[in-house]
Motif scaffolding. Sequence first.
Motif, PDB file in Angstrom:
ATOM      1  N   HIS A 106      87.445  36.131  77.762  1.00 36.06           N
ATOM      2  CA  HIS A 106      89.068  36.532  77.617  1.00 36.06           C
ATOM      3  C   HIS A 106      89.296  37.845  77.773  1.00 36.06           C
ATOM      4  O   HIS A 106      87.939  38.523  77.902  1.00 36.06           O
ATOM      5  CB  HIS A 106      89.325  36.215  75.657  1.00 36.06           C
ATOM      6  CG  HIS A 106      90.921  36.392  75.500  1.00 36.06           C
ATOM      7  ND1 HIS A 106      91.405  37.807  75.724  1.00 36.06           N
ATOM      8  CD2 HIS A 106      91.550  35.459  76.252  1.00 36.06           C
ATOM      9  CE1 HIS A 106      92.416  37.734  74.932  1.00 36.06           C
ATOM     10  NE2 HIS A 106      93.148  35.976  75.441  1.00 36.06           N
ATOM     11  N   HIS A 107      90.419  37.782  78.461  1.00 30.71           N
ATOM     12  CA  HIS A 107      90.639  38.970  79.661  1.00 30.71           C
ATOM     13  C   HIS A 107      90.269  40.322  78.420  1.00 30.71           C
ATOM     14  O   HIS A 107      90.646  41.203  78.910  1.00 30.71           O
ATOM     15  CB  HIS A 107      91.964  39.397  80.832  1.00 30.71           C
ATOM     16  CG  HIS A 107      93.152  38.907  79.152  1.00 30.71           C
ATOM     17  ND1 HIS A 107      93.899  39.803  78.666  1.00 30.71           N
ATOM     18  CD2 HIS A 107      93.293  37.535  78.589  1.00 30.71           C
ATOM     19  CE1 HIS A 107      94.368  39.210  78.360  1.00 30.71           C
ATOM     20  NE2 HIS A 107      94.725  38.132  78.050  1.00 30.71           N
ATOM     21  N   PHE A 108      90.976  40.049  77.716  1.00 29.95           N
ATOM     22  CA  PHE A 108      91.007  41.507  76.072  1.00 29.95           C
ATOM     23  C   PHE A 108      89.588  42.002  76.373  1.00 29.95           C
ATOM     24  O   PHE A 108      89.242  43.049  76.323  1.00 29.95           O
ATOM     25  CB  PHE A 108      91.666  40.805  74.900  1.00 29.95           C
ATOM     26  CG  PHE A 108      91.987  41.882  74.016  1.00 29.95           C
ATOM     27  CD1 PHE A 108      92.651  43.288  74.222  1.00 29.95           C
ATOM     28  CD2 PHE A 108      90.978  42.767  73.547  1.00 29.95           C
ATOM     29  CE1 PHE A 108      92.690  44.635  73.673  1.00 29.95           C
ATOM     30  CE2 PHE A 108      90.699  43.264  71.662  1.00 29.95           C
ATOM     31  CZ  PHE A 108      92.129  44.041  72.205  1.00 29.95           C
ATOM     32  N   ARG A 109      88.246  40.872  76.366  1.00 31.23           N
ATOM     33  CA  ARG A 109      87.119  40.819  75.474  1.00 31.23           C
ATOM     34  C   ARG A 109      86.264  41.870  76.718  1.00 31.23           C
ATOM     35  O   ARG A 109      85.587  42.896  76.801  1.00 31.23           O
ATOM     36  CB  ARG A 109      86.168  39.718  74.716  1.00 31.23           C
ATOM     37  CG  ARG A 109      84.944  40.872  74.216  1.00 31.23           C
ATOM     38  CD  ARG A 109      84.194  39.055  73.674  1.00 31.23           C
ATOM     39  NE  ARG A 109      85.273  39.305  72.111  1.00 31.23           N
ATOM     40  CZ  ARG A 109      84.842  38.182  71.242  1.00 31.23           C
ATOM     41  NH1 ARG A 109      84.394  36.923  71.794  1.00 31.23           N
ATOM     42  NH2 ARG A 109      85.727  37.940  70.556  1.00 31.23           N
TER      43      ARG A 109
ATOM     44  N   ARG B  31      88.722  31.910  80.165  1.00 31.56           N
ATOM     45  CA  ARG B  31      89.125  31.614  78.757  1.00 31.56           C
ATOM     46  C   ARG B  31      90.435  31.725  78.108  1.00 31.56           C
ATOM     47  O   ARG B  31      90.820  32.652  79.074  1.00 31.56           O
ATOM     48  CB  ARG B  31      88.117  32.184  78.663  1.00 31.56           C
ATOM     49  CG  ARG B  31      87.915  32.260  76.465  1.00 31.56           C
ATOM     50  CD  ARG B  31      86.319  32.941  76.427  1.00 31.56           C
ATOM     51  NE  ARG B  31      86.025  32.232  74.608  1.00 31.56           N
ATOM     52  CZ  ARG B  31      84.808  32.132  74.834  1.00 31.56           C
ATOM     53  NH1 ARG B  31      84.110  32.487  75.703  1.00 31.56           N
ATOM     54  NH2 ARG B  31      84.129  31.725  73.773  1.00 31.56           N
TER      55      ARG B  31
ATOM     56  N   LYS C  91      91.939  31.414  75.088  1.00 29.58           N
ATOM     57  CA  LYS C  91      91.709  31.430  73.496  1.00 29.58           C
ATOM     58  C   LYS C  91      91.112  32.898  73.575  1.00 29.58           C
ATOM     59  O   LYS C  91      90.462  32.642  73.820  1.00 29.58           O
ATOM     60  CB  LYS C  91      92.160  30.758  72.725  1.00 29.58           C
ATOM     61  CG  LYS C  91      92.560  29.627  72.817  1.00 29.58           C
ATOM     62  CD  LYS C  91      92.062  28.040  72.150  1.00 29.58           C
ATOM     63  CE  LYS C  91      91.615  28.409  70.611  1.00 29.58           C
ATOM     64  NZ  LYS C  91      91.484  27.586  69.415  1.00 29.58           N
ATOM     65  N   ARG C  92      91.784  33.896  72.673  1.00 29.02           N
ATOM     66  CA  ARG C  92      90.663  34.706  71.962  1.00 29.02           C
ATOM     67  C   ARG C  92      89.803  34.847  70.984  1.00 29.02           C
ATOM     68  O   ARG C  92      90.962  34.707  69.248  1.00 29.02           O
ATOM     69  CB  ARG C  92      91.980  36.206  72.311  1.00 29.02           C
ATOM     70  CG  ARG C  92      91.303  37.368  71.923  1.00 29.02           C
ATOM     71  CD  ARG C  92      91.536  39.337  71.571  1.00 29.02           C
ATOM     72  NE  ARG C  92      91.312  40.161  70.897  1.00 29.02           N
ATOM     73  CZ  ARG C  92      92.001  40.907  70.295  1.00 29.02           C
ATOM     74  NH1 ARG C  92      93.422  40.705  70.349  1.00 29.02           N
ATOM     75  NH2 ARG C  92      91.455  41.722  69.888  1.00 29.02           N
TER      76      ARG C  92
END
Length: 225
Positions: A121-124, A155, A157-158
């Motif tokens: 996920h882009h945040f991770r 991806r 969903k976080r």
Amino acid sequence: MNILGFRCVQCQGQLQISIHGLCSRCHREIRHFPYCGKCGAELPHCAMWCGQCLRNEPNWDRLVMVGRYNEPLSSLIHRFKFQNQFWLDRTLARLLLLAIYQAKREHGLILPEAILPVPLHHFRQWQRGYNQADLLARRLAKWLHIPVQNQSLQRNKRTPTQRGLTAKARRKNLKNAFSIAAEFPYQRVAIVDDVLTTGSTVNEIAKLLRKIGVQEIQVWCLART
């Protein structure tokens, strides 16, 4: 003579060939064994099927792995993934490359048309600074002359971390977590990940690939727990 002072990434001993990353002693400590070319179960000799995957068949067709998640491989992967030692990608990708060549010899593996790294996920990815599967896939794509498709699979969903979850919880965690580009012309692909535990992540991706008509799905990973 090693005049440049290159060191083994594991024991810090001197290397004769710098590009290997690991000295011969540390490389020998990575336990290699015959395994099922479908699910990765350890076998007395290499085979394409075993009783375990016949009872619980994964959604992918072929598996290539370096070894079990034991020392020294586990330490190298942990450093690569969690300690910002992204420069270990070359050493670890080379180990996987050797496993791919071995699978060609022993399992009759046919190389894929494209390589798909398991996305973060882009945040991770922002937190970590890189996607370790993507770094591995880029190395392999360059060495094998196969395109890497690191934008086709997303991806959405976080999801919480998979560590410590049961197989059932992992499957629930990953439901509808991924999407793939509408235009995806490849029929034989390899999904690249670092560690395979229950296989929930790659199973979910494989189901998605099946829906769009991909005929053969390989999984390439550094280790299986």
